[in-house]
Design a protein around this motif. Sequence first.
Motif, PDB file in Angstrom:
ATOM      1  N   GLN A   9      23.840  16.292 -14.977  1.00 27.02           N
ATOM      2  CA  GLN A   9      24.876  15.582 -14.219  1.00 27.02           C
ATOM      3  C   GLN A   9      24.174  14.494 -13.404  1.00 27.02           C
ATOM      4  OE1 GLN A   9      26.504  17.639 -10.725  1.00 27.02           O
ATOM      5  NE2 GLN A   9      28.546  17.142 -11.428  1.00 27.02           N
ATOM      6  N   GLY A  10      24.359  13.223 -13.803  1.00 30.28           N
ATOM      7  CA  GLY A  10      23.717  12.127 -13.076  1.00 30.28           C
ATOM      8  C   GLY A  10      22.493  11.620 -13.800  1.00 30.28           C
ATOM      9  N   LEU A  11      22.573  10.387 -14.336  1.00 29.14           N
ATOM     10  CA  LEU A  11      21.452   9.805 -15.078  1.00 29.14           C
ATOM     11  C   LEU A  11      20.863   8.633 -14.296  1.00 29.14           C
ATOM     12  CD1 LEU A  11      22.897   9.796 -18.706  1.00 29.14           C
ATOM     13  CD2 LEU A  11      21.058  11.249 -17.838  1.00 29.14           C
ATOM     14  N   GLY A  12      20.456   8.896 -13.079  1.00 27.03           N
ATOM     15  CA  GLY A  12      19.878   7.832 -12.251  1.00 27.03           C
ATOM     16  C   GLY A  12      18.364   7.851 -12.324  1.00 27.03           C
ATOM     17  N   GLY A  64       0.800  -1.231   0.000  1.00 29.60           N
ATOM     18  CA  GLY A  64       0.000   0.000   0.000  1.00 29.60           C
ATOM     19  C   GLY A  64       0.826   1.271   0.000  1.00 29.60           C
ATOM     20  N   GLY A  65       2.106   1.143  -0.308  1.00 33.92           N
ATOM     21  CA  GLY A  65       2.967   2.326  -0.298  1.00 33.92           C
ATOM     22  C   GLY A  65       2.966   3.070  -1.620  1.00 33.92           C
ATOM     23  N   SER A  66       3.772   4.129  -1.662  1.00 33.39           N
ATOM     24  CA  SER A  66       3.721   5.032  -2.818  1.00 33.39           C
ATOM     25  C   SER A  66       4.786   4.732  -3.857  1.00 33.39           C
ATOM     26  CB  SER A  66       3.881   6.472  -2.338  1.00 33.39           C
ATOM     27  OG  SER A  66       5.082   6.606  -1.611  1.00 33.39           O
ATOM     28  N   ALA A  67       5.647   3.766  -3.583  1.00 29.09           N
ATOM     29  CA  ALA A  67       6.657   3.315  -4.553  1.00 29.09           C
ATOM     30  C   ALA A  67       7.680   4.398  -4.873  1.00 29.09           C
ATOM     31  CB  ALA A  67       5.998   2.811  -5.828  1.00 29.09           C
ATOM     32  N   ASN A  68       8.439   4.146  -5.953  1.00 27.29           N
ATOM     33  CA  ASN A  68       9.541   5.031  -6.322  1.00 27.29           C
ATOM     34  C   ASN A  68       9.018   6.393  -6.816  1.00 27.29           C
ATOM     35  OD1 ASN A  68      11.751   6.259  -7.516  1.00 27.29           O
ATOM     36  ND2 ASN A  68      12.599   4.324  -8.235  1.00 27.29           N
ATOM     37  N   PRO A  69       9.429   7.473  -6.159  1.00 29.64           N
ATOM     38  CA  PRO A  69       8.874   8.789  -6.521  1.00 29.64           C
ATOM     39  C   PRO A  69       9.593   9.466  -7.685  1.00 29.64           C
ATOM     40  CG  PRO A  69      10.399   9.028  -4.694  1.00 29.64           C
ATOM     41  CD  PRO A  69      10.381   7.558  -5.031  1.00 29.64           C
ATOM     42  N   SER A  70      10.676   8.845  -8.191  1.00 29.58           N
ATOM     43  CA  SER A  70      11.609   9.592  -9.048  1.00 29.58           C
ATOM     44  C   SER A  70      10.995  10.147 -10.332  1.00 29.58           C
ATOM     45  CB  SER A  70      12.798   8.713  -9.401  1.00 29.58           C
ATOM     46  OG  SER A  70      13.307   8.126  -8.238  1.00 29.58           O
TER      47      SER A  70
END
Length: 408
Positions: free
Chosen positions: A219-222, A181-187
Amino acid sequence: FSNGNGVKGSDPLFDELAKEVSAMSDFSTHEAMFFRLDTETNCLYMIFVHSTKRGQAQGGTRLKYEGYEKLEGAIMDGMRLSKGMTDKNSISEIWWGGGKAVICPLTMDIFNEIDKHKMENKDKIYLNLDLRKSVFVNFGKFVASLGGIYIAAEDMNTKTTDMLTILSVCRFVTCLPPEVGGSANPSGWTAQGIFKSMLATVMHFENKNDLSGNTVNIQGLGNVGLPLAELVLKSGARLNVYDTDAEAYETLASYGDKVKAVSANEIYTIQSDIFAPCAIGGILNKDTIPLLNCRYVIGAANNQLRDFDEDYKLLNARNIIYLPDFFINRMGIINCANEQYGRLENDLKDEVEKVYSETLELLADCDATSKTPQEVALKWATEKGEILHPIWGHRSIQLLNNYIARTK
Ligand code: NAD
């Protein structure tokens, strides 16, 4: 121990630490800090509570291992990060106060042991699950013992699965996997918020509603940088990218010569309209700011300014518009806010649009007052941070007194 603001008491083991911490300049502005040495896992757990005026102190739990040569550095960082969470939660108008937690393995060996993982299909699979589980179970028990003063969340080097481990012993945790029931990855939402603030900026300064003709340096492709890169490309911009991990570029190969991989130094120096830091904090400083060759800095990384009080002035002196990270990367926290009340996609869509409209308001206010976006955003955050939760405003002071009475 606490700042003595109506709250008394300390653990005798930490009396000396308490003395040192109380002498630090940021201490008097925080409500409380909690420390526990976990002898089973050899980790120091630290929880920083900046403000609970808007509600319980919420902010990420990071597993930190480098950059802290001395305990003092880790404590200073924790205090600043928790203050940053008050600002971010306030600007987002979330009914949470600001807090942060740092799990500090006492040696690099222990960190490596906790973090040992292999890359398989780009997923991190942890090999040393027993130790990792113990770290988060024991940390969860520590959070539970505070009785709701602090709510944990995912952060640097921690995953939603770690939050699930915390949940097994403690109800005060967010950023849970969707299966529970969580909100998962917010990215993805964070990337959309950053993109919208880019659009608002070019609308304000260039009267354009897309990024066509613009160049963006990422800068940063995560988790955030990659979806942001795709949004930026689809909006017509060209892209320069740098990531320490060579595999990170693969997904962008289909965009051909619209994407150029550059070096660690070129990501600062190569000419662009927007520099978007999406990797680590502290990258805007007196060494890197003179290298920048852009008009705007608009990125997701937390705590981009190494010196919060000075570095935005260096950017301003170079006529570079810097949009404060806590103002534009808020979608991450908004995604997991109110997890306990249920989550609606439409709310998130509305919030993304708010990032756009509020960025426009911020830039208009800067024009009207001749202040920087950092100054105006901080003013707004400070004003909103004084608004008490309509039911539970500043209740953590009572929770703290209760905790101390219980643990004395
Ligand atoms: P991530 O770990 O998924 O990605 C970071 C990427 O940066 C990785 O690909 C890594 O290889 C690369 N990297 C590391 N050091 C680098 C360096 N020195 N130069 C270039 N690349 C480097 O992290 P993320 O979730 O994408 O978050 C990125 C930043 O945004 C972090 O500072 C994070 O705190 C912040 N942030 C993230 C969210 C979110 O929703 N994920 C929300 C708010 C703020």
